[in-house]
Design a protein around this motif. Structure first.
Motif, mmCIF file in Angstrom:
data_model
loop_
_atom_site.group_PDB
_atom_site.id
_atom_site.type_symbol
_atom_site.label_atom_id
_atom_site.label_comp_id
_atom_site.label_asym_id
_atom_site.label_seq_id
_atom_site.Cartn_x
_atom_site.Cartn_y
_atom_site.Cartn_z
ATOM 1 N N ARG A 67 -1.611 5.485 -2.885
ATOM 2 C CA ARG A 67 -1.851 4.669 -1.933
ATOM 3 C C ARG A 67 -3.131 3.835 -1.970
ATOM 4 N NH1 ARG A 67 -0.133 7.348 3.868
ATOM 5 N NH2 ARG A 67 1.859 8.678 2.817
ATOM 6 N N VAL A 68 -3.990 4.375 -2.868
ATOM 7 C CA VAL A 68 -5.490 3.617 -2.827
ATOM 8 C C VAL A 68 -4.964 2.199 -3.279
ATOM 9 C CG1 VAL A 68 -5.993 4.131 -5.192
ATOM 10 C CG2 VAL A 68 -7.530 3.780 -3.512
ATOM 11 N N ASN A 69 -4.199 1.816 -4.005
ATOM 12 C CA ASN A 69 -3.974 0.561 -4.433
ATOM 13 C C ASN A 69 -3.212 -0.231 -3.204
ATOM 14 O OD1 ASN A 69 -4.697 0.236 -6.893
ATOM 15 N ND2 ASN A 69 -3.127 1.421 -7.586
ATOM 16 N N HIS A 70 -2.777 0.403 -2.258
ATOM 17 C CA HIS A 70 -2.135 -0.326 -1.086
ATOM 18 C C HIS A 70 -3.258 -0.786 -0.177
ATOM 19 C CE1 HIS A 70 -0.283 0.569 3.046
ATOM 20 N NE2 HIS A 70 -0.473 -0.988 2.725
ATOM 21 N N VAL A 71 -4.470 0.150 -0.055
ATOM 22 C CA VAL A 71 -5.694 -0.144 0.441
ATOM 23 C C VAL A 71 -6.332 -1.068 -0.036
ATOM 24 C CG1 VAL A 71 -7.740 0.809 1.453
ATOM 25 C CG2 VAL A 71 -5.534 2.225 1.339
ATOM 26 N N LYS A 72 -6.503 -1.109 -1.243
ATOM 27 C CA LYS A 72 -7.098 -1.949 -2.171
ATOM 28 C C LYS A 72 -6.522 -3.541 -1.856
ATOM 29 C CE LYS A 72 -8.530 -3.239 -7.094
ATOM 30 N NZ LYS A 72 -7.713 -4.393 -7.104
ATOM 31 N N THR A 73 -5.281 -3.480 -1.971
ATOM 32 C CA THR A 73 -4.580 -4.919 -1.582
ATOM 33 C C THR A 73 -4.876 -5.397 -0.324
ATOM 34 O OG1 THR A 73 -2.714 -4.248 -2.886
ATOM 35 C CG2 THR A 73 -2.115 -5.908 -1.372
ATOM 36 N N VAL A 74 -4.848 -4.415 0.927
ATOM 37 C CA VAL A 74 -5.224 -4.891 2.216
ATOM 38 C C VAL A 74 -6.843 -5.227 2.248
ATOM 39 C CG1 VAL A 74 -5.837 -4.121 4.563
ATOM 40 C CG2 VAL A 74 -3.789 -3.458 3.593
ATOM 41 N N LEU A 75 -7.610 -4.754 1.695
ATOM 42 C CA LEU A 75 -9.090 -5.283 1.436
ATOM 43 C C LEU A 75 -9.271 -6.592 0.664
ATOM 44 C CD1 LEU A 75 -10.731 -1.755 1.989
ATOM 45 C CD2 LEU A 75 -10.339 -3.307 3.456
ATOM 46 N N GLU A 76 -8.409 -6.618 -0.255
ATOM 47 C CA GLU A 76 -8.667 -7.857 -1.165
ATOM 48 C C GLU A 76 -8.603 -9.177 -0.524
ATOM 49 O OE1 GLU A 76 -7.688 -6.499 -5.803
ATOM 50 O OE2 GLU A 76 -5.873 -7.138 -4.591
ATOM 51 N N GLU A 77 -7.768 -9.106 0.692
ATOM 52 C CA GLU A 77 -7.739 -10.097 1.641
ATOM 53 C C GLU A 77 -8.926 -10.667 2.221
ATOM 54 O OE1 GLU A 77 -4.965 -12.306 1.956
ATOM 55 O OE2 GLU A 77 -3.791 -10.956 0.808
ATOM 56 N N GLN A 125 -11.065 16.300 5.116
ATOM 57 C CA GLN A 125 -9.780 17.137 4.908
ATOM 58 C C GLN A 125 -9.626 18.436 5.904
ATOM 59 O OE1 GLN A 125 -10.220 17.853 0.691
ATOM 60 N NE2 GLN A 125 -8.678 16.206 -0.107
ATOM 61 N N ALA A 126 -11.134 18.833 6.192
ATOM 62 C CA ALA A 126 -10.932 19.873 7.190
ATOM 63 C C ALA A 126 -10.655 19.551 8.565
ATOM 64 C CB ALA A 126 -12.742 20.482 7.040
ATOM 65 N N TRP A 127 -10.787 18.169 8.912
ATOM 66 C CA TRP A 127 -10.617 17.868 10.234
ATOM 67 C C TRP A 127 -8.967 17.447 10.484
ATOM 68 C CZ3 TRP A 127 -15.403 14.509 9.203
ATOM 69 C CH2 TRP A 127 -16.614 15.269 9.332
ATOM 70 N N LEU A 128 -8.363 16.849 9.246
ATOM 71 C CA LEU A 128 -7.176 16.038 9.397
ATOM 72 C C LEU A 128 -6.044 17.112 9.088
ATOM 73 C CD1 LEU A 128 -8.386 12.809 8.047
ATOM 74 C CD2 LEU A 128 -7.655 13.252 10.510
ATOM 75 N N PRO A 129 -4.981 16.703 9.111
ATOM 76 C CA PRO A 129 -3.666 17.654 8.820
ATOM 77 C C PRO A 129 -3.688 17.649 7.319
ATOM 78 C CG PRO A 129 -2.938 16.236 10.317
ATOM 79 C CD PRO A 129 -4.355 15.863 10.155
ATOM 80 N N THR A 130 -3.330 18.977 6.625
ATOM 81 C CA THR A 130 -3.110 19.077 5.057
ATOM 82 C C THR A 130 -2.326 18.117 4.612
ATOM 83 O OG1 THR A 130 -3.433 21.665 5.375
ATOM 84 C CG2 THR A 130 -2.468 20.787 3.329
ATOM 85 N N GLY A 131 -2.639 17.687 3.528
ATOM 86 C CA GLY A 131 -1.591 16.605 3.015
ATOM 87 C C GLY A 131 -2.045 15.066 3.195
ATOM 88 N N THR A 132 -2.878 14.909 4.335
ATOM 89 C CA THR A 132 -3.247 13.525 4.675
ATOM 90 C C THR A 132 -3.790 12.740 3.552
ATOM 91 O OG1 THR A 132 -3.380 14.098 6.908
ATOM 92 C CG2 THR A 132 -4.474 12.050 6.289
ATOM 93 N N ALA A 133 -3.284 11.657 3.204
ATOM 94 C CA ALA A 133 -3.889 10.757 2.057
ATOM 95 C C ALA A 133 -5.060 10.056 2.813
ATOM 96 C CB ALA A 133 -3.035 9.428 1.924
ATOM 97 N N MET A 180 1.443 1.537 -5.869
ATOM 98 C CA MET A 180 2.278 1.377 -4.376
ATOM 99 C C MET A 180 1.812 0.065 -4.253
ATOM 100 S SD MET A 180 1.832 3.123 -0.585
ATOM 101 C CE MET A 180 2.947 4.534 -1.234
ATOM 102 N N THR A 181 2.904 -1.116 -3.840
ATOM 103 C CA THR A 181 2.401 -2.354 -3.548
ATOM 104 C C THR A 181 2.990 -2.490 -2.129
ATOM 105 O OG1 THR A 181 4.481 -3.257 -4.463
ATOM 106 C CG2 THR A 181 2.568 -3.272 -5.953
ATOM 107 N N ILE A 182 2.306 -3.549 -1.490
ATOM 108 C CA ILE A 182 2.901 -3.893 0.005
ATOM 109 C C ILE A 182 4.305 -4.462 0.045
ATOM 110 C CG2 ILE A 182 2.305 -5.209 1.815
ATOM 111 C CD1 ILE A 182 -0.527 -4.764 1.421
ATOM 112 N N SER A 183 5.080 -3.943 0.640
ATOM 113 C CA SER A 183 6.528 -4.454 0.779
ATOM 114 C C SER A 183 6.291 -5.534 1.696
ATOM 115 C CB SER A 183 7.291 -3.528 1.553
ATOM 116 O OG SER A 183 8.757 -4.075 1.917
ATOM 117 N N THR A 184 7.025 -6.681 1.216
ATOM 118 C CA THR A 184 7.073 -7.738 1.926
ATOM 119 C C THR A 184 8.508 -7.734 2.856
ATOM 120 O OG1 THR A 184 8.285 -8.977 0.145
ATOM 121 C CG2 THR A 184 5.965 -9.340 0.259
ATOM 122 N N GLN A 185 9.131 -6.960 2.954
ATOM 123 C CA GLN A 185 10.485 -6.750 3.647
ATOM 124 C C GLN A 185 10.139 -6.160 5.030
ATOM 125 O OE1 GLN A 185 13.270 -7.804 1.864
ATOM 126 N NE2 GLN A 185 11.777 -8.055 0.319
#
Length: 300
Positions: free
Chosen positions: A172-182, A136-144, A1-6
């Motif tokens: 999604r981890v690559n999306h987070v990685k892209t944000v933090l690479e800034e 995972q125990a505190w957040l909804p099932t399926g949360t990334a 996943m990459t960050i959309s520029t749209q």
């Protein structure tokens, strides 16, 4: 996943402490296309802290309420503004003290559950010790979920950051990685969660270790008659230069150190004294203590 520029990217920081501010400041100083379209919300508890954040970041949504509907309205708008296939899920950074993470996660769980899983915000923690299974125990099932361990140089976009993703966040981890690479030239995704605790002990705490070495060298120079005004810039620049050289060179760090240590010379004598004094072992013990402290947080 990459960050959309749209469409805009929506980021929420629950807890506006030093590390959150460092990441926010780094992102705001960037000129990447997606950062110019980014919407950011930040929460804090104390009135004086809210005022400070509003003064420092007048362009952001600052609130004392983690459930403020304006935050989640913006997050939904960020989804609706992009075609589903290109949508960039919002990111929710939990930047509170580790002891507060369970309460915050449980508080946010109903709101997160109101999002369909494909567009539900990715939850990113920036503290050591809190495991994916706990979250995972505190957040909804399926949360990334992505655990991250940045360090404070992110404020000047010179951080070092480790990431570990839950199975639900593999894409999604690559999306987070892209944000933090800034804000972090080095973002490393570790394959095992236990390794993130080591990252926290090494690079998360690393700046404090280097600052302590700088303090110690400056104090030594002062004791020998060199003024602090003269010594501190020399030591800091030497630290910066050594780091740049180590990063740019293809040689192992040990080789670079040996090149400075001319046989029989003054530097060799200094390093020999440090070795004989067990400095490497002291660092190992110090980092182990940091790791042990991080592991104890798992029981909060």
């Amino acid at each position: 996943m990459t960050i959309s520029t749209q469409g805009p990217v929506h980021l929420t920081f629950v807890g506006g402490g030093h590390l959150a501010q460092a990441i926010i400041s780094g992102i705001l100083s960037s000129t990447s296309t997606w950062t110019l379209k980014c919407s950011i919300a930040v929460t804090a508890r104390r009135p004086e802290h809210i005022q400070e954040l509003q003064s420092r970041y007048p362009q952001l949504l600052v609130t004392d309420n983690n459930l403020d509907q304006r935050i989640w309205k913006d997050a939904r708008i960020s989804q609706e503004s992009s075609p589903q296939a290109n949508a960039t899920p919002p990111i929710l950074f939990i930047c509170t003290r580790p002891a507060d993470v369970p309460t915050v996660a449980k508080q946010l769980a109903p709101t997160l559950e109101s999002f369909d899983p494909p567009v539900r915000p990715t939850v990113v923690t920036v503290c050591p010790g809190i495991t994916v299974s706990q979250l995972q125990a505190w957040l909804p099932t399926g949360t990334a979920i992505v655990r991250s361990m940045p360090n404070t140089p992110v404020e000047f976009r010179q951080g070092a950051t480790g990431l570990f993703a839950s199975e639900d966040a593999t894409l999604r981890v690559n999306h987070v990685k892209t944000v933090l690479e800034e804000v972090s030239p080095l973002v490393s995704i570790v394959p095992e969660e236990s390794m993130l605790d080591v990252v926290a002990a090494v690079s998360g705490s690393g700046p404090a270790h280097f600052f302590f070495v700088i303090e110690s060298m400056v104090a030594a120079a002062e004791s020998m008659g060199l003024s602090r005004e003269a010594a501190e810039p020399l030591v800091i620049q030497s630290c910066l230069g050594a780091g740049f050289l180590a990063r740019a060179s293809s040689k192992p760090v040990a080789n670079l150190r040996k090149e400075v240590c001319v046989p029989g010379g003054s530097t060799e004598k200094a390093i020999s004294h440090l070795n004989q004094s067990g400095v490497q072992e002291l660092f190992k013990v110090a980092i182990q203590k940091s790791l042990d402290a991080n592991l104890k947080m798992r029981f909060c």
